[in-house]
Design a protein around this motif. Sequence first.
Motif, short mmCIF file in Angstrom:
data_model
loop_
_atom_site.label_atom_id
_atom_site.label_comp_id
_atom_site.label_asym_id
_atom_site.label_seq_id
_atom_site.Cartn_x
_atom_site.Cartn_y
_atom_site.Cartn_z
N ASN A 51 0.84 -1.19 0.00
CA ASN A 51 0.00 0.00 0.00
C ASN A 51 0.88 1.24 0.00
OD1 ASN A 51 -2.11 -1.86 2.05
ND2 ASN A 51 -2.82 -0.99 0.14
N GLY A 52 0.55 2.20 -0.87
CA GLY A 52 1.32 3.43 -0.94
C GLY A 52 2.56 3.36 -1.80
N SER A 53 2.75 2.25 -2.54
CA SER A 53 3.95 2.09 -3.36
C SER A 53 3.84 2.80 -4.71
CB SER A 53 4.25 0.61 -3.59
OG SER A 53 3.19 -0.02 -4.30
N PHE A 410 -13.03 11.96 8.09
CA PHE A 410 -13.54 13.32 7.83
C PHE A 410 -12.62 14.42 8.34
CE2 PHE A 410 -14.95 11.98 11.97
CZ PHE A 410 -14.76 13.09 12.76
N ALA A 411 -11.73 14.12 9.28
CA ALA A 411 -10.94 15.17 9.93
C ALA A 411 -9.75 15.57 9.08
CB ALA A 411 -10.47 14.68 11.30
N GLN A 412 -9.05 16.63 9.52
CA GLN A 412 -7.91 17.13 8.74
C GLN A 412 -6.67 16.26 8.89
OE1 GLN A 412 -7.41 21.23 9.95
NE2 GLN A 412 -8.91 21.96 8.47
N THR A 413 -6.54 15.57 10.03
CA THR A 413 -5.41 14.68 10.22
C THR A 413 -5.89 13.32 10.72
OG1 THR A 413 -4.99 15.24 12.55
CG2 THR A 413 -3.97 16.66 10.87
N GLY A 446 1.30 4.81 13.35
CA GLY A 446 1.81 5.80 14.30
C GLY A 446 2.57 6.93 13.63
N ALA A 447 3.28 6.63 12.55
CA ALA A 447 4.06 7.64 11.85
C ALA A 447 3.20 8.52 10.96
CB ALA A 447 5.16 6.98 11.03
N LYS A 448 1.92 8.17 10.79
CA LYS A 448 1.04 8.92 9.88
C LYS A 448 0.05 9.82 10.63
CE LYS A 448 2.34 6.85 5.96
NZ LYS A 448 2.88 7.56 4.79
N PHE A 454 -7.04 11.63 3.84
CA PHE A 454 -7.38 11.52 2.41
C PHE A 454 -6.13 11.44 1.53
CE2 PHE A 454 -10.71 13.88 4.65
CZ PHE A 454 -11.74 12.98 4.50
N GLU A 455 -4.95 11.60 2.14
CA GLU A 455 -3.70 11.41 1.42
C GLU A 455 -3.19 9.98 1.52
OE1 GLU A 455 -1.00 14.21 3.08
OE2 GLU A 455 -1.92 15.96 2.13
N LEU A 456 -3.85 9.17 2.33
CA LEU A 456 -3.41 7.79 2.54
C LEU A 456 -3.85 6.92 1.38
CD1 LEU A 456 -4.36 7.31 6.31
CD2 LEU A 456 -2.18 8.07 5.37
#
Length: 625
Positions: A51-53, A410-413, A446-448, A454-456
């Motif tokens: 995921n994310g590659s 829904f949140a910003q982070t 934890g690092a995210k 929405f960037e994930l």
Amino acid sequence: MAAASNSHIDSQGGAVVRLSHVTLRYGDACALDDVSLEVPRGQRVCVLGANGSGKSTLASVICGLLAPDEGDVELVGEAVCAGGEPDLEAYRRARRGLGLVFQNPDDQIVTSVVADDVAFGPENLGLPRDEIRRRVERELKRVALTDYARADPSRMSGGQRQRVCIAGALAMEPQVLVLDEPSSLLDVRGREAILRVMSRLTAAGTTLVHVTHFMDEALQADRAIVMRAGRVVLDGAPREVFCSKNAELIDELGLEMPFELRLERARRALTAGGGAAKTAGAAGPVAAGRGVAGRGAGDARSNAAATAEAPAQASATAPLCSLDGVGYAYTPRSHALEGASFQVREGECCAIVGQTGSGKSTLLRLLCGLEAPDAGTVEVAGATTATKRGRRAVRHQVGYVMQHPERQLFAQTVEQDVTFGPRNMGLPAAEVARRVDHALDLVGLGAKKGFSPFELSGGQKRLAAIAGVLAMEPRLLVLDEPTAGLDPRGRTRLRELVADLRAHGVTIMQVTHSMEDAARADHVVVLDQSHVIADGTPTEVFSRANAGKLHACGLGLPRPLSYARELEDAGAPALGDPLTIEELAAALGPLAGAGDAASAAGDDPRDDGPRNGGPRSNVPEEVGA
């Protein structure tokens, strides 16, 4: 911008996709980093990676949805981007020959009628009405949705909506078809049928780019591309990519080897550890596998489920959830559930399996108190869902992770999103912070915590949604297709998480299309056409007595079990009922030497044992309903 007159390029060597030094960024994040590749006409390519590659971003560039910041792109004979400058007219022409099936079907469905949605693409191509009608009928039949032509997609299951999207893409008859995790929400029958459709398309000259997290699907491709951090790190025939010399890199990338090579590894582990002797009568080795090897990392069921004491303990506890004669209908003619009855005891892990549209997601909504049954009773933790007060009480006890987690974000982070639930419970700030950190660590994000959800990637969004529910520490955790969209490392992490929560007394109920995940549960419930047709332990549900029933409703067996039964049918000694790779390895015994399996570099893992891990089912050519 490149001149339109220079935009058409002959397909030298038959290549229909060319990317040269392509780089694409999302803000400061580099999604594609200096990628160069060519895809010949008619080739079937599988794109793999964690995921994310960058897999989905690469798919979007190939199908013309995204233009890179740097590099050149040629699609179906059109130079659509040169030096990072897009040629919009060339893109417009190229898109007539490009098709895409998104990872999430809700991102692609545009109408409220299935047939109209499938017709949307051909209509935009300006095709005659009779031709549009012919294509719609053909593709609905191909994905077994003919009876749903006038249905509303929003009322269909996730797997059914995914098939609507596949039909819509096929109806455009593209030269290049890009499929981003097309089988992630499909049942066993649907997944096999989609793979057969892909084979027929490539035989007819269609180029396929198939993004997947299932390594065994890649074995059926002509070529496998493996990505890491936006770069191509492996590229070749599947037999070359999955050879033993790449095993360490495959592990490092968070992927997994195909089934046969994982089985070989498990048998070699027995050899190194002086494991069980080769099977003569299966009882000894299989029992040993359940007691010791069956608890290996990743492929293990929970410790409680793998020991002899756990079933007795579970049976001694009172039911936490109880359904008695439950019925529910969305319309007078559409019964999602009829006469469903079963119980889930405190501390159990229960798997709900069934073909797409069988009523699984509806069942979860009833258990979560989001709907009231039309007939029968639903009780959770002593509260009935028949009344509004009862449903409110149930919702305080249940954590629900929906099929599409982005609907819960829904949140910003990520941190703010996970904080929302515990904070609304009125907990002290220190306790909220503890729960948030613990939940994010459990799912590996934890690092995210400072990232926008929405960037994930799709899989990371699912883990973030799970973290938000875990932070509320529910008594019952309900998961709808929790592993869909996750890479192998993410699936392993989630299985370990479920086992850990189960060991701490949390009752787990998950809907899954993975028979391997169901085999790790304490309790399995099988739904077919809105009815419960089997209910019991994995050994009971996947017994030979139920094999015909499961096959008839489009389900399969856990891979190790189907592999063992095919070997037995071919004349091997009885292997018992191995439900995990470790149990199967123990039943087969340790390898006698290096020549027992496809371990040498260049050996084709597809040639070692039954193809795809078990008997080929006689499923219809179209996708199962």
